[in-house]
Design a protein around this motif. Structure first.
Motif, PDB file in Angstrom:
ATOM      1  N   LEU A  62      34.621  33.310  25.074  1.00  0.00           N
ATOM      2  CA  LEU A  62      34.709  33.496  26.520  1.00  0.00           C
ATOM      3  C   LEU A  62      35.483  32.364  27.192  1.00  0.00           C
ATOM      4  CD1 LEU A  62      33.806  35.131  29.025  1.00  0.00           C
ATOM      5  CD2 LEU A  62      31.760  33.708  29.095  1.00  0.00           C
ATOM      6  N   ARG A 100      39.671  30.861  35.869  1.00  0.00           N
ATOM      7  CA  ARG A 100      39.497  31.790  36.991  1.00  0.00           C
ATOM      8  C   ARG A 100      40.620  32.817  37.030  1.00  0.00           C
ATOM      9  NH1 ARG A 100      38.452  28.318  40.451  1.00  0.00           N
ATOM     10  NH2 ARG A 100      40.557  27.937  41.256  1.00  0.00           N
ATOM     11  N   TRP A 118      39.775  35.497  34.480  1.00  0.00           N
ATOM     12  CA  TRP A 118      38.714  36.373  34.979  1.00  0.00           C
ATOM     13  C   TRP A 118      39.273  37.346  36.026  1.00  0.00           C
ATOM     14  CZ3 TRP A 118      33.881  38.120  34.455  1.00  0.00           C
ATOM     15  CH2 TRP A 118      33.264  38.697  35.569  1.00  0.00           C
ATOM     16  N   THR A 119      40.091  36.829  36.934  1.00  0.00           N
ATOM     17  CA  THR A 119      40.653  37.672  37.989  1.00  0.00           C
ATOM     18  C   THR A 119      41.560  38.748  37.411  1.00  0.00           C
ATOM     19  OG1 THR A 119      40.572  35.803  39.531  1.00  0.00           O
ATOM     20  CG2 THR A 119      41.994  37.647  40.119  1.00  0.00           C
ATOM     21  N   TRP A 164      39.006  41.388  35.924  1.00  0.00           N
ATOM     22  CA  TRP A 164      38.014  42.047  36.773  1.00  0.00           C
ATOM     23  C   TRP A 164      38.597  42.637  38.052  1.00  0.00           C
ATOM     24  CZ3 TRP A 164      33.914  43.677  34.677  1.00  0.00           C
ATOM     25  CH2 TRP A 164      32.842  44.127  35.434  1.00  0.00           C
ATOM     26  N   ARG A 221      38.637  46.927  34.461  1.00  0.00           N
ATOM     27  CA  ARG A 221      37.215  46.801  34.762  1.00  0.00           C
ATOM     28  C   ARG A 221      36.451  48.012  34.255  1.00  0.00           C
ATOM     29  NH1 ARG A 221      37.505  45.624  40.012  1.00  0.00           N
ATOM     30  NH2 ARG A 221      36.894  47.621  40.893  1.00  0.00           N
ATOM     31  N   ARG A 276      43.468  34.659  27.535  1.00  0.00           N
ATOM     32  CA  ARG A 276      42.249  34.656  28.340  1.00  0.00           C
ATOM     33  C   ARG A 276      41.694  36.063  28.527  1.00  0.00           C
ATOM     34  NH1 ARG A 276      45.112  31.173  32.890  1.00  0.00           N
ATOM     35  NH2 ARG A 276      46.883  31.887  31.650  1.00  0.00           N
ATOM     36  N   MET A 307      38.135  37.266  27.126  1.00  0.00           N
ATOM     37  CA  MET A 307      37.102  37.628  28.091  1.00  0.00           C
ATOM     38  C   MET A 307      36.633  39.060  27.911  1.00  0.00           C
ATOM     39  SD  MET A 307      38.069  35.752  31.660  1.00  0.00           S
ATOM     40  CE  MET A 307      37.922  33.967  31.792  1.00  0.00           C
ATOM     41  N   LEU A 313      32.854  39.980  27.304  1.00  0.00           N
ATOM     42  CA  LEU A 313      32.145  40.785  28.299  1.00  0.00           C
ATOM     43  C   LEU A 313      31.608  42.087  27.708  1.00  0.00           C
ATOM     44  CD1 LEU A 313      34.536  40.322  31.369  1.00  0.00           C
ATOM     45  CD2 LEU A 313      32.238  39.367  31.091  1.00  0.00           C
TER      46      LEU A 313
END
Length: 414
Positions: free
Chosen positions: A48, A201, A204-205, A208, A214, A337, A341, A345
Motif C-alpha cells: 500500500l 496522496r 490515492w487520488t 479513488w 473506484r 502507486r 493501492m 484495497l
C-alpha cells in the motif's frame, strides 16, 4: 514472465516451508498464526505504501532490490537456525522483512506491464494475459510442487531453494529487462520535487477519484470476500457434510484452477481481439454465481466439478481484462502507486468480511449464504454493462487515450 515465474515459485514454496518450519520448531499453532499475521500484515502495508518509491526510482529497480532482499531474509532462517541463533522474535523480524520485500516486488513486476508492452510491441492484453496465466499456474501447481519439495528434501533445503529462486528473479530483471529512466520525459515524473506524502496522496487520488477505477476496486473487493469465504469456510463445510474428505476440497479447487489457467492462456492469445465489455460481463456471469448456486442446490459432485471447471475457465479472463483497464486509466507516472493501492484495497476487507460471512453460515446455514452471495456476484457482473462504466472499461484506441494527465474531469467526477 520468467522473473514472475521464478518469484511466484519462491513465494509458493515459502508458503509451505515457513509454517511447517514453525510447527516443527515450536509445535504451536498459535505461533504459526502469529507468523502468518506478521507476514501478511507487512506484505499489505508495504504494497500500500511503497507505490511512491516505485514511481520515483523505477519499477524494475524496486523489483530487483526487493526480490534480493526477500532472498536474503529467507536465507537467514536456515543459517541462523543452524547456528543456534534463531529465536522466535528474530524469526518474526525475518518474516516481516520477507513481507515488506515481496509486497513491493510483486507490485513492481505488475507495474512494469505498460513499459514491457511498449518496448516489446505486444498488446497490453497479451502481457496481462500472460501474467494472469503465470499467476493462476502458480496458485494451482505451486502448492502441490512446494509440498512435494518440502516432503522430499526437508525444510532447510526448501529455504535455500526459495532464496535461490527469489535471487534468480532479481537477476533476470537486472540483466534482461531494460532500465526505465524516471524523469527523462513528461510521462515519467511530473512531480519532481514533491515529497512522499504528496506522492502518496496523488496515487490515492488517481485511483479513488476515477469512477471506473473506484467501481473496479469495490467490485473486486466484494468478490474477494466471497471467494475467500467460500474457499476457506463454505466449501470445506459443504464437502464434510456430504461425507467427503479434504481431498475433495483440493479436487474441486484444482479443477477450477486448471481451467482458469486455460482461460488466462486463451485471454493472452486472443484477448486483444475480443470485445472487452461483453467478454468481461460473460466471464463474470460464468465464473461467479453458477459455482455458488451449484453448492447451494446440493448438486452431485460430478456436476459441481463441471460447473466449477466452467467457472474457472471464465475467471481466467477476468483479471487480465481488469488489469488492462486499471493500467490504461492510470496516468503513466502513477502506475506504481495505482497498482500497489488497488492490490491492497481489494484485499482490505477480506480479514473483516470473511469472518462475518463465516458467522452467517453458522447462523443461517450454507445454502442461504451461498444463494445470497450468488445474487451479489450476478449483480456485480451487470456493472460493466452500465453505460458510464462501460465507457471507462472499453478499449482505448491507442493505449492510454487520456494521456499523461489521466482520465478527463468528466470521468473523474462523482
Amino acid at each position: 514472465m520468467v522473473a514472475q515465474s521464478l518469484a511466484y515459485a519462491g513465494t509458493r514454496l515459502a508458503m509451505i516451508a515457513l509454517p511447517w518450519f514453525v510447527l516443527q520448531t515450536t509445535g504451536s499453532p498459535a505461533h504459526m498464526g502469529v507468523v502468518t499475521a506478521v507476514e501478511m500484515g507487512s506484505y499489505g502495508t508495504a504494497r500500500l505504501l511503497g507505490g511512491p518509491i516505485m514511481d520515483r526510482i523505477g519499477h524494475r529497480t524496486v523489483g530487483v532490490w526487493a526480490d534480493a532482499a526477500a532472498a536474503l531474509a529467507l536465507l537467514g532462517v536456515p543459517l541462523l537456525h543452524q547456528a543456534g541463533l534463531l529465536s522466535f522474535p528474530l524469526l518474526l523480524v525475518l518474516v516481516m522483512l520477507v513481507g515488506l520485500s515481496t509486497g513491493p516486488a510483486e507490485a513492481a513486476k505488475v507495474s512494469l506491464t505498460p513499459f514491457v508492452a511498449e518496448v516489446s510491441g505486444a498488446p497490453m492484453e497479451r502481457v496481462t494475459g500472460l501474467t494472469g496465466t503465470v499467476d493462476r499456474l502458480s496458485q494451482t501447481v505451486g502448492p502441490v510442487v512446494a509440498g512435494a519439495v518440502v516432503a522430499a528434501a526437508g525444510v532447510m533445503p526448501a529455504f535455500h531453494l526459495t532464496a535461490a529462486l527469489m535471487l534468480s528473479a532479481a537477476l533476470v530483471l537486472l540483466f534482461f529487462v531494460p532500465l526505465e529512466r524516471p524523469g527523462t520525459d513528461v510521462h515519467a515524473d511530473p512531480e519532481a520535487g514533491a515529497g512522499y506524502p504528496e506522492r502518496l496522496r496523488t496515487g490515492w487520488t488517481a485511483v479513488w477519484s476515477d469512477v471506473p477505477l473506484r467501481v473496479v476496486v469495490c467490485a473486486v473487493l466484494v468478490m474477494n470476500i466471497i471467494d475467500v469465504t467460500v474457499s476457506t469456510v463454505i466449501l470445506p463445510v459443504w464437502v464434510d457434510a456430504r461425507g467427503h474428505g479434504p481431498g475433495t476440497v483440493g479436487l474441486i479447487a484444482g479443477v477450477m484452477g486448471a481451467t482458469a489457467v486455460a482461460g488466462a492462456a486463451l485471454a493472452a492469445w486472443l484477448g486483444h481481439r475480443l470485445p472487452r465489455v461483453p467478454t468481461l460481463v460473460a466471464a463474470l456471469l460464468v465464473s461467479g454465481a453458477p459455482r455458488l448456486t451449484a453448492l447451494a442446490l446440493d448438486l452431485p459432485l460430478w456436476a459441481v466439478l463441471v460447473v466449477w471447471g466452467v467457472g474457472g475457465f471464465g475467471s481466467g479472463f477476468v483479471n487480465p481484462i481488469l488489469s488492462v483497464v486499471i493500467l490504461e486509466r492510470l496516468p503513466r507516472h502513477v502506475v506504481g502507486r495505482g497498482m500497489a493501492m488497488t492490490g491492497a484495497l481489494t484485499r482490505l476487507g477480506v480479514p473483516l468480511g470473511a469472518p462475518v460471512l463465516g458467522a452467517l453460515v453458522g447462523i443461517v446455514g450454507t445454502a442461504p449464504v451461498l444463494l445470497g452471495s450468488a445474487v451479489v456476484y450476478a449483480l456485480i457482473a451487470t456493472v460493466p454493462a452500465n453505460r458510464r462504466i462501460s465507457a471507462g472499461i472499453a478499449r482505448c484506441p491507442s493505449g492510454n487515450e487520456e494521456g499523461p494527465d489521466g482520465p478527463s474531469s468528466a470521468d473523474r467526477a462523482g
